[in-house]
Design a protein around this motif. Structure first.
Motif, PDB file in Angstrom:
ATOM      1  N   UNK A  72      36.846  30.035  50.171  1.00 59.65           N
ATOM      2  CA  UNK A  72      37.781  31.113  49.846  1.00 59.65           C
ATOM      3  C   UNK A  72      37.033  32.436  49.684  1.00 59.65           C
ATOM      4  N   UNK A  73      35.841  32.399  49.121  1.00 57.63           N
ATOM      5  CA  UNK A  73      35.020  33.618  49.030  1.00 57.63           C
ATOM      6  C   UNK A  73      34.753  34.156  50.434  1.00 57.63           C
ATOM      7  N   UNK A  74      34.480  33.261  51.380  1.00 59.14           N
ATOM      8  CA  UNK A  74      34.259  33.679  52.774  1.00 59.14           C
ATOM      9  C   UNK A  74      35.501  34.366  53.346  1.00 59.14           C
ATOM     10  N   UNK A  75      36.695  33.859  52.997  1.00 57.55           N
ATOM     11  CA  UNK A  75      37.937  34.497  53.461  1.00 57.55           C
ATOM     12  C   UNK A  75      38.017  35.914  52.898  1.00 57.55           C
ATOM     13  N   UNK A  76      37.763  36.062  51.596  1.00 57.26           N
ATOM     14  CA  UNK A  76      37.779  37.395  50.984  1.00 57.26           C
ATOM     15  C   UNK A  76      36.800  38.331  51.691  1.00 57.26           C
ATOM     16  N   UNK A  77      35.598  37.824  51.953  1.00 55.17           N
ATOM     17  CA  UNK A  77      34.565  38.669  52.567  1.00 55.17           C
ATOM     18  C   UNK A  77      34.856  39.024  54.019  1.00 55.17           C
ATOM     19  N   UNK A  78      35.679  38.244  54.692  1.00 57.43           N
ATOM     20  CA  UNK A  78      35.950  38.492  56.103  1.00 57.43           C
ATOM     21  C   UNK A  78      37.179  39.372  56.338  1.00 57.43           C
ATOM     22  N   UNK A  79      37.890  39.728  55.288  1.00 53.96           N
ATOM     23  CA  UNK A  79      39.119  40.504  55.454  1.00 53.96           C
ATOM     24  C   UNK A  79      39.069  41.811  54.662  1.00 53.96           C
ATOM     25  N   UNK A  80      39.795  42.783  55.163  1.00 47.29           N
ATOM     26  CA  UNK A  80      39.897  44.063  54.457  1.00 47.29           C
ATOM     27  C   UNK A  80      40.943  43.992  53.354  1.00 47.29           C
ATOM     28  N   UNK A  81      41.889  43.075  53.517  1.00 45.42           N
ATOM     29  CA  UNK A  81      42.962  42.933  52.537  1.00 45.42           C
ATOM     30  C   UNK A  81      43.245  41.450  52.364  1.00 45.42           C
ATOM     31  N   UNK A  82      43.169  40.976  51.138  1.00 41.07           N
ATOM     32  CA  UNK A  82      43.485  39.571  50.860  1.00 41.07           C
ATOM     33  C   UNK A  82      43.784  39.428  49.379  1.00 41.07           C
ATOM     34  N   UNK A  83      44.934  38.867  49.086  1.00 36.83           N
ATOM     35  CA  UNK A  83      45.342  38.604  47.714  1.00 36.83           C
ATOM     36  C   UNK A  83      45.690  37.123  47.636  1.00 36.83           C
ATOM     37  N   UNK A  84      45.107  36.440  46.671  1.00 39.69           N
ATOM     38  CA  UNK A  84      45.303  35.000  46.563  1.00 39.69           C
ATOM     39  C   UNK A  84      45.936  34.661  45.233  1.00 39.69           C
ATOM     40  N   UNK A  85      47.071  33.980  45.280  1.00 42.17           N
ATOM     41  CA  UNK A  85      47.749  33.515  44.076  1.00 42.17           C
ATOM     42  C   UNK A  85      47.399  32.066  43.807  1.00 42.17           C
ATOM     43  N   UNK A  86      47.036  31.784  42.560  1.00 39.60           N
ATOM     44  CA  UNK A  86      46.651  30.429  42.156  1.00 39.60           C
ATOM     45  C   UNK A  86      47.217  30.095  40.784  1.00 39.60           C
ATOM     46  N   UNK A  87      47.366  28.822  40.538  1.00 39.53           N
ATOM     47  CA  UNK A  87      47.658  28.348  39.193  1.00 39.53           C
ATOM     48  C   UNK A  87      46.336  27.916  38.569  1.00 39.53           C
ATOM     49  N   UNK A  88      45.931  28.530  37.459  1.00 34.06           N
ATOM     50  CA  UNK A  88      44.655  28.142  36.853  1.00 34.06           C
ATOM     51  C   UNK A  88      44.660  26.722  36.305  1.00 34.06           C
ATOM     52  N   UNK A  89      45.849  26.164  36.081  1.00 33.01           N
ATOM     53  CA  UNK A  89      45.921  24.782  35.602  1.00 33.01           C
ATOM     54  C   UNK A  89      45.642  23.792  36.723  1.00 33.01           C
ATOM     55  N   UNK A  90      45.984  24.169  37.948  1.00 34.59           N
ATOM     56  CA  UNK A  90      45.741  23.310  39.098  1.00 34.59           C
ATOM     57  C   UNK A  90      46.748  22.199  39.278  1.00 34.59           C
TER      58      UNK A  90
END
Length: 190
Positions: A103-121
């Motif tokens: 996922x870090x690689x996705x962030x680094x490869x894009x100019x715009x990226x917002x990721x929604x997650x549940x911290x509980x999983x």
């Protein structure tokens, strides 16, 4: 520079906002920022299947694109295309791969990226949150934006962007404080 927005997106936003506020009676408190263009959005509590449609309606009402990941089985026919259309990406949780680095690689490869997650999983009660979202934000150098799924107040509230420090205990106290009075759809699960 003039931003062009399709009629379909405008219509989807209007319909989502109508359903979210008028039909369901929920409200939006705060706003997802236009800047930064990259962040990790954590939504809690995640205690019911109802959380997903509420989060999608809220996201659409704000008119901001936030992607999400989900277990691979959700993306299978006959309804899998819906999750992809909504901005989802399937992940295989049965394999031991480094999801955080991917996922870090996705962030680094894009100019715009917002990721929604549940911290509980998970929707089940947990003793402590997973830390993947935290390490994704740190590794990608992006802030964390917290948002509530508060069924007690029927609202989604959004925090200001929070940049994690090098003190995970301090940072998790900030997160805990933000969610302290929030009630999930199943309050006993949070």
């Amino acid at each position: 520079m003039l931003k062009t927005v399709s009629l379909g997106l405008i219509l989807a936003r209007m319909i989502s906002k109508f359903i979210y506020t008028k039909v369901l009676g929920w409200k939006l408190v705060g706003e997802f920022p236009e800047e930064p263009k990259k962040f990790v959005a954590i939504g809690a509590p995640h205690t019911s299947w109802k959380d997903f449609p509420i989060a999608i309606l809220a996201r659409n009402s704000f008119g901001v694109k936030i992607n999400f990941i989900g277990k691979k089985s959700l993306f299978k026919p006959p309804f899998g295309f819906i999750f992809k259309w909504l901005g989802g990406t399937p992940v295989d949780r049965s394999k031991s791969n480094n999801l955080v680095e991917s996922i870090i690689d996705i962030f680094n490869s894009r100019e715009e990226f917002r990721l929604g997650l549940s911290p509980e999983g998970t929707r089940k009660k947990v003793d402590k949150w997973k830390t993947g979202f935290y390490y994704i934000a740190k590794g990608a150098g992006v802030p964390i934006i917290m948002f509530t799924l508060d069924f007690g107040k029927k609202q989604v509230a959004i925090s200001e962007p929070y940049y994690p420090t090098d003190d995970i205990e301090k940072d998790f106290k900030v997160f805990t404080e933000f969610y302290k009075d929030v009630k999930g759809a199943n309050p006993d699960q949070f």
